[in-house]
Enzyme design. Sequence first.
Site, PDB file in Angstrom:
ATOM      1  N   ARG A 171     -53.212   9.039 -11.443  1.00 14.48           N
ATOM      2  CA  ARG A 171     -53.341  10.325 -10.738  1.00 14.48           C
ATOM      3  C   ARG A 171     -54.551  10.511  -9.905  1.00 14.48           C
ATOM      4  NH1 ARG A 171     -49.309   9.073 -11.648  1.00 14.48           N
ATOM      5  NH2 ARG A 171     -47.356  10.036 -12.664  1.00 14.48           N
ATOM      6  N   SER A 221     -45.224  18.210 -12.806  1.00 18.42           N
ATOM      7  CA  SER A 221     -46.224  18.259 -14.051  1.00 18.42           C
ATOM      8  C   SER A 221     -47.506  18.942 -13.677  1.00 18.42           C
ATOM      9  CB  SER A 221     -46.444  16.605 -14.358  1.00 18.42           C
ATOM     10  OG  SER A 221     -45.287  16.210 -15.013  1.00 18.42           O
ATOM     11  N   GLU A 290     -53.130  18.825 -12.509  1.00 22.63           N
ATOM     12  CA  GLU A 290     -52.592  18.072 -11.345  1.00 22.63           C
ATOM     13  C   GLU A 290     -52.619  18.758 -10.084  1.00 22.63           C
ATOM     14  OE1 GLU A 290     -49.397  15.415 -11.710  1.00 22.63           O
ATOM     15  OE2 GLU A 290     -49.911  14.542 -13.422  1.00 22.63           O
TER      16      GLU A 290
END
Length: 294
Positions: A171, A221, A290
């Site tokens: 990520r 998420s 995120e």
Amino acid sequence: MKKFIKELNSQNIQILENVELTKMHTYHVKCFAKYLINVASEKELLNAVQLCRKYKIKFFILGKGSNVLFKDKLVKTLIIRLNGGKIKLKNATTIYAFAGVSFHQLIKFCKEKQLTGLEWSAGIPASVGGAIFMNMGAFNFNVCDYISKVTYFHNGEVVTRKITKKDYEYRNTLFKEKNCIIISATFVLKKLNRTDIDEKFSKYLYLKKTTQPLNEYSCGSVFKNGDYFVAKLIQDCNLKGKKIGGAEVSMVHSNFIINKNSATAKDILSLIKYIKKVLQKQYNICIFCEVVIL
């Protein structure tokens, strides 16, 4: 701003005012952009960005809005929205895609050309640019593993870079760290018959539908995994179903916060803060988002 708008118009780029953003991001929180530009090509994107730099206009690049939350009802930052664009076959197993291309479009193109490798992205409402920027992934796959080179804008220059494993991690990418603007990418895939591609796509889509709240408004998420699986920690703290206003921790996947009942950005941010506080107290860990909060 008047000179900026006039020069945009001279380049056939239309700027829109007071545009509703609700359906342009996957949280579907009601909000508006004071100014918005739609771009669908490398030329339009570069012209818009360079003019912003020239007139010192603060801007934000918006793809499919699957990893962003607008915290204000009126977003005063200029939105440059990547809205579609070209995909083309460069050779038997290599695809060029503009940053504004959606993964839905990309997968459809791959199926038509009998190219495999990206089926795991089934159901993810992302653009090519956004996916590369944060190294989108699922089922232990990462999008950057399938990219040979990326063209991007950084510090006033257009750069084309061959991608190596040093350029990205879970990520995160050098593009995110340096705040680059992704323009386009070249994907390297493999040949496979259409039937097998369809089967793989259906398998991953089924897995997502049975483990994630795909029919709810969310950003996917919310928190990054580290040395721990955040969804399990949230679940073990009995936070599934926790609500603040219209925001709720999903009963299907506890790392998803869903817009259950006309949630505001404040509801979602308050729930994020609450989850972080509970996990900090319970496990003495700090978890990180995120989602990009603008």
